[in-house]
Write an enzyme that holds these catalytic residues in place. Structure first.
Site, mmCIF file in Angstrom:
data_model
loop_
_atom_site.group_PDB
_atom_site.id
_atom_site.type_symbol
_atom_site.label_atom_id
_atom_site.label_comp_id
_atom_site.label_asym_id
_atom_site.label_seq_id
_atom_site.Cartn_x
_atom_site.Cartn_y
_atom_site.Cartn_z
ATOM 1 N N GLU A 124 -31.941 31.234 37.471
ATOM 2 C CA GLU A 124 -31.931 32.667 37.167
ATOM 3 C C GLU A 124 -32.282 33.540 38.377
ATOM 4 O O GLU A 124 -33.208 34.353 38.330
ATOM 5 C CB GLU A 124 -32.867 32.950 35.989
ATOM 6 C CG GLU A 124 -32.462 32.193 34.731
ATOM 7 C CD GLU A 124 -33.406 32.385 33.557
ATOM 8 O OE1 GLU A 124 -34.362 33.177 33.673
ATOM 9 O OE2 GLU A 124 -33.210 31.719 32.530
ATOM 10 N N ASN A 182 -28.368 27.852 38.499
ATOM 11 C CA ASN A 182 -28.284 27.977 37.048
ATOM 12 C C ASN A 182 -28.690 29.383 36.640
ATOM 13 O O ASN A 182 -29.659 29.932 37.168
ATOM 14 C CB ASN A 182 -29.226 26.949 36.399
ATOM 15 C CG ASN A 182 -29.029 26.799 34.914
ATOM 16 O OD1 ASN A 182 -27.928 26.528 34.445
ATOM 17 N ND2 ASN A 182 -30.101 26.953 34.150
ATOM 18 N N HIS A 236 -26.416 30.754 26.236
ATOM 19 C CA HIS A 236 -27.183 31.121 25.043
ATOM 20 C C HIS A 236 -26.362 32.191 24.326
ATOM 21 O O HIS A 236 -26.432 33.374 24.657
ATOM 22 C CB HIS A 236 -28.560 31.648 25.434
ATOM 23 C CG HIS A 236 -29.429 30.626 26.093
ATOM 24 N ND1 HIS A 236 -29.851 29.483 25.437
ATOM 25 C CD2 HIS A 236 -29.955 30.551 27.348
ATOM 26 C CE1 HIS A 236 -30.606 28.759 26.248
ATOM 27 N NE2 HIS A 236 -30.672 29.376 27.415
ATOM 28 N N GLU A 247 -27.322 24.985 28.797
ATOM 29 C CA GLU A 247 -28.354 25.336 27.813
ATOM 30 C C GLU A 247 -27.722 25.919 26.553
ATOM 31 O O GLU A 247 -28.167 26.946 26.035
ATOM 32 C CB GLU A 247 -29.356 26.328 28.417
ATOM 33 C CG GLU A 247 -30.033 25.841 29.684
ATOM 34 C CD GLU A 247 -31.086 26.802 30.223
ATOM 35 O OE1 GLU A 247 -31.579 27.662 29.445
ATOM 36 O OE2 GLU A 247 -31.427 26.707 31.416
ATOM 37 N N ASP A 301 -26.750 27.086 23.050
ATOM 38 C CA ASP A 301 -27.094 27.262 21.639
ATOM 39 C C ASP A 301 -26.355 28.498 21.147
ATOM 40 O O ASP A 301 -25.948 29.355 21.926
ATOM 41 C CB ASP A 301 -28.601 27.353 21.380
ATOM 42 C CG ASP A 301 -29.336 28.328 22.282
ATOM 43 O OD1 ASP A 301 -28.768 29.377 22.657
ATOM 44 O OD2 ASP A 301 -30.492 28.043 22.630
#
Length: 443
Positions: free
Chosen positions: A152, A193, A229, A257, A259
């Site tokens: 990030e 990332n 996400h 990651e 979801d």
């Protein structure tokens, strides 16, 4: 905060998990490996027992420590390390034949206060950072397959985040971190990332340009991670194209990651939409040759971060809180299921431009099964003769590398009965002339 599905929703989820016997019987990790990617999950070290451990070990080919490798966890005091949680995850992976994604060496969040609140000169902070990387990446040398070296680094507009690292060292900290990681573990794949970079836009443009600059400097960036996400029904239409443009820079890409959260309670409609969304993300990865794999950020709703950060939302993972597979699990399995190619000489294909305008056109391709048995999967290939580019497609996954174009089916039109036809279309861009392909082949 709502952390549990209602009993009715849990029953509903169970009722919607039916999958074909072959897909249900084959672990997800094996389906993924057969398609040339890994399917991973984030895990919590303290839960790696009982049913949680059984599912994590059997179904996933890669694990990511959710928190156990973050700076605040492993080095709470300068030079004093706590490796217990990270060691447990790595040992679990090795016992189950899994890869490990190391997460993460340098991040502005979950830092120990001695780092985040320190008063540093540039040289001091650079030494602190590279010492930490050397210690952690060095400890797991040869045991971690992919490291999220820097996590990030960007603001929403694609500019450099003014963390303690960005504010003190500028963008150079990223290059320093990657070089330190390469020195500590030469065999590991090293990743940048970030979140909200899944679609083409300001932040992903910033990441794209950052990666180009780093590569031009000889920085050992091996891959770019897209956190994904996502929100129910909002898988970016440009996800595949975005992954491909990064891959075209010469780096691997990965969904790191994943979801997909929804407003609670879960309903049949929401769970079915989530199933389609998970499938769409998997298809995007499979369509890009350099997509290494997909990691879900926790495989069970009992281990999800979503309810704590988004009150009233949840049910974001492929398994419910009782470790029962949800429809999303079936969506993943179905997308990863092996496709048996048809025998040669049992199909024909036609191509037609249905409309054309300055700089653009729409074409339709029709495939016919000319054999006596059903086709279980198909592929159409052609060469664009005048530099045309495919910009959008429907009813098929259409990918283009240079002038070569490949079209493959979507889940609903994979099987073609004898004498049956399937049509798909695409929009394209052209300059100069727009002649049709000399030939299209189908297999």
């Amino acid at each position: 905060m709502l952390r549990r599905l209602t009993a009715a929703a849990a029953l509903l989820a169970a009722a919607l998990t039916a999958t074909p016997a072959a897909a249900a019987d084959t672990p997800l990790r094996d389906l993924a490996e057969a398609r040339g990617i890994y399917l991973g999950t984030a895990v919590t070290a303290g839960k790696l027992t009982g049913g949680y451990a059984d599912v994590a070990g059997a179904q996933f080919g890669s694990v990511t420590p959710g928190n156990e490798m973050k700076w605040g966890s492993v080095e709470p005091t300068r030079g004093a390390y706590d490796w217990a949680g990270a060691d447990r995850v790595v040992a679990f992976a090795e016992a189950h034949g899994q890869q490990v994604r190391g997460h993460t060496l340098v991040w502005h969040s979950q830092l120990p206060s001695w780092v985040s609140d320190g008063t540093w000169t540039a040289d001091q902070l650079r030494t602190v950072m590279t010492d930490h990387i050397a210690a952690e990446a060095g400890r797991y040398k040869g045991r971690v397959d992919h490291w999220d070296v820097v996590n990030e680094p960007l603001n929403e507009d694609g500019t450099l985040r003014q963390s303690v690292f960005g504010a003190t060292l500028g963008e150079s900290y990223i290059a320093d971190a990657f070089r330190a990681a390469r020195a500590a573990d030469p065999a590991a794949k090293l990743y940048l990332n970030d979140y909200s970079t899944d679609a083409i836009g300001a932040k992903s443009d910033g990441m794209y340009n950052l990666v180009k600059r780093l590569l031009a400097q000889g920085v050992p960036v091996d891959g770019v991670g897209f956190q994904a996400h996502l929100i129910l029904g909002q898988v970016p239409a440009s996800l595949e194209a975005n992954l491909r443009r990064f891959a075209d820079l010469g780096v691997d890409v990965a969904i790191t990651e994943l979801d997909i959260r929804m407003p609670l309670p879960a309903t049949a409609e929401k769970l079915d939409r989530q199933k389609a969304d998970y499938a769409a993300v998997l298809r995007a990865c499979l369509a890009v040759t350099r997509c290494a794999g997909v990691t879900v950020w926790g495989f069970t709703d009992s281990d999800s971060w979503i309810p704590d950060f988004f009150p009233g939302e949840g049910a974001a993972t492929p398994y419910d809180e009782n470790l029962n597979p949800k429809p999303a699990h079936a969506g993943i399995a179905g997308t990863l299921a092996p496709v048996t190619p048809p025998a040669p000489g049992v199909c024909s294909v036609t191509y037609a431009v249905s409309s054309q305008w300055t700089g653009g056109f729409t074409a339709q391709v029709t495939l016919r099964n000319t054999g006596t048995a059903a086709l279980a999967g198909w592929t159409v290939r052609w060469t664009q003769p005048a530099g045309q580019r495919v910009t959008q497609a429907w009813n098929a996954t259409v990918t283009q590398t240079g002038a070569e174009v490949t079209a493959t089916p979507l889940p609903y039109n994979t099987t073609l009965p004898p004498g049956g036809t399937v049509s798909f279309g695409f929009n394209g861009a052209w300059t100069g002339t727009n002649p049709p392909p000399a030939a299209l082949t189908c297999t």
